[in-house]
Motif scaffolding. Structure first.
Motif, PDB file in Angstrom:
ATOM      1  N   ALA A 206       2.361   8.300   0.098  1.00 16.67           N
ATOM      2  CA  ALA A 206       1.473   8.409   1.263  1.00 16.67           C
ATOM      3  C   ALA A 206       0.279   7.477   1.128  1.00 16.67           C
ATOM      4  O   ALA A 206      -0.104   6.778   2.079  1.00 16.67           O
ATOM      5  N   LEU A 207      -0.319   7.440  -0.063  1.00 17.42           N
ATOM      6  CA  LEU A 207      -1.481   6.585  -0.273  1.00 17.42           C
ATOM      7  C   LEU A 207      -1.094   5.115  -0.184  1.00 17.42           C
ATOM      8  O   LEU A 207      -1.814   4.303   0.408  1.00 17.42           O
ATOM      9  N   SER A 208       0.050   4.761  -0.747  1.00 15.52           N
ATOM     10  CA  SER A 208       0.494   3.367  -0.718  1.00 15.52           C
ATOM     11  C   SER A 208       0.779   2.912   0.708  1.00 15.52           C
ATOM     12  O   SER A 208       0.435   1.791   1.096  1.00 15.52           O
ATOM     13  N   PHE A 209       1.408   3.776   1.500  1.00 16.26           N
ATOM     14  CA  PHE A 209       1.716   3.407   2.887  1.00 16.26           C
ATOM     15  C   PHE A 209       0.427   3.219   3.692  1.00 16.26           C
ATOM     16  O   PHE A 209       0.330   2.276   4.496  1.00 16.26           O
ATOM     17  N   SER A 210      -0.554   4.079   3.501  1.00 10.08           N
ATOM     18  CA  SER A 210      -1.815   3.955   4.240  1.00 10.08           C
ATOM     19  C   SER A 210      -2.547   2.669   3.870  1.00 10.08           C
ATOM     20  O   SER A 210      -3.014   1.929   4.746  1.00 10.08           O
ATOM     21  N   ILE A 211      -2.625   2.385   2.567  1.00  8.50           N
ATOM     22  CA  ILE A 211      -3.299   1.165   2.139  1.00  8.50           C
ATOM     23  C   ILE A 211      -2.529  -0.071   2.601  1.00  8.50           C
ATOM     24  O   ILE A 211      -3.119  -1.083   3.006  1.00  8.50           O
ATOM     25  N   SER A 212      -1.198  -0.004   2.580  1.00  4.44           N
ATOM     26  CA  SER A 212      -0.392  -1.145   3.039  1.00  4.44           C
ATOM     27  C   SER A 212      -0.594  -1.394   4.531  1.00  4.44           C
ATOM     28  O   SER A 212      -0.624  -2.549   4.975  1.00  4.44           O
TER      29      SER A 212
END
Length: 319
Positions: A206-212
């Motif tokens: 979830a964090l990686s998708f938001s930052i991406s």
């Protein structure tokens, strides 16, 4: 012989933590120095390009902290590479202090927690803190003196950004998950597998998708502005900028004209008669314009004495 081996083994065990501590301290010391340099750069950068007339303390601190967090997150990557490279000798074998898997895992977890913390702060700044500060001062510009109402309206507009952040986190949580290994499993087993996957990833997806998603938006902005800047930069260099001396003369003329109009309006009430509503409004506008012109005159005077301006004038033929 056995006693010698025992002594050597104990010395190796004692040397491992010491070496680990020294390597970690070296890596994080470099990161601390870079952090201080980034904070100094952000402070100078924001203070140089912010509007002196419309700057606020909270908005200035917000801009400095947000830019610093973004740069510190980028600076964490070299630290990560440094720590990983220091675990091995040039021939590819692990050093004594990194031969233990537990030791390497501790270092990796430390860096991973650093990424988690900085990425979470970025999401907090982008979707909560920066929008709140922006809308708070937007409400203040409308001559709203009620602080509680300003905070309420700012929170109302900020809720939209929080909803977008929640949607990104939910999409990043559920979309990248792999399908259950057993396709014939029951619905309950599929739900159970879903929560097991969520727990094992610790919210990383979830964090990686938001930052991406934020990175994609930023990349598109960089591409657009870079293309525009590459075409406009040579044109601006050819066109040049107006002389500060000419701008000061023009500003002085405008100031004198505004002062003359103010004197004309004040002359109407010299005999004690009150000004009309329209004249009072015009007088307030002219006085506000006079303050802006006087501030601009002071800034132009400071810029004229600036050594960078003199160097720029000397480099004009090279442009």
């Amino acid at each position: 012989m056995a006693s010698v081996n025992c002594v050597a083994g104990s010395e190796a065990v004692m040397a491992t933590p010491v070496a680990l501590l020294s390597e970690s301290v070296l890596g994080w010391s470099i990161f601390t120095i870079v952090l201080l340099v980034i904070l100094a750069f952000c402070w100078v950068y924001i203070r140089k390009y912010q509007s002196r007339q419309e700057s606020e303390v909270i908005s200035t601190i917000t801009a400095i902290c947000a830019l610093a967090i973004a740069l510190i997150t980028s600076a964490l990557l070299p630290v990560d590479i440094f720590l990983v490279s220091f675990m091995k000798y040039p021939n590819g074998t692990y050093k004594e202090w990194a031969a233990n898997n537990v030791t390497r895992q501790q270092i990796e977890d430390t860096v991973l927690y650093g990424y988690y913390t900085l990425y979470s702060i970025i999401l907090f700044c982008v979707f909560l803190w920066i929008p709140f500060v922006y809308f708070y001062y937007e409400e203040k510009d409308e001559d709203n003196s009620n602080k509680c109402l300003q905070v309420k309206n700012a929170l109302k507009y900020t809720v939209g950004f929080v909803i977008v952040c929640s949607a990104l986190l939910l999409i990043g949580t559920f979309v990248p998950l792999a399908s259950p290994p057993n396709q014939n499993s029951t619905q309950w087993e599929k739900v159970q597998y879903l929560f097991e996957e969520l727990g094992s990833s610790h919210g990383l997806a979830a964090l990686s998708f938001s930052i991406s998603s934020l990175t994609l938006i930023g990349m598109l902005a960089v591409i657009t502005y870079t293309a525009y800047g590459m075409s406009v930069l040579p044109l601006n260099l050819i066109k040049g900028t107006r002389s500060i001396l000419y701008e000061r003369l023009e500003n002085t003329e405008d100031t004198e004209e505004v002062e003359h109009q103010i004197d004309k309006l004040k002359a109407k009430c010299a005999d004690g008669r009150p000004l009309s509503m329209r004249d009072r409004r015009n007088l307030q506008d002219l006085e506000a314009k006079l303050q802006v012109l006087q501030r601009r005159g002071r800034h132009l005077e400071i810029a004229e004495r600036n050594c960078c301006n003199k160097v720029g004038s000397a480099l004009r033929p090279m442009k």
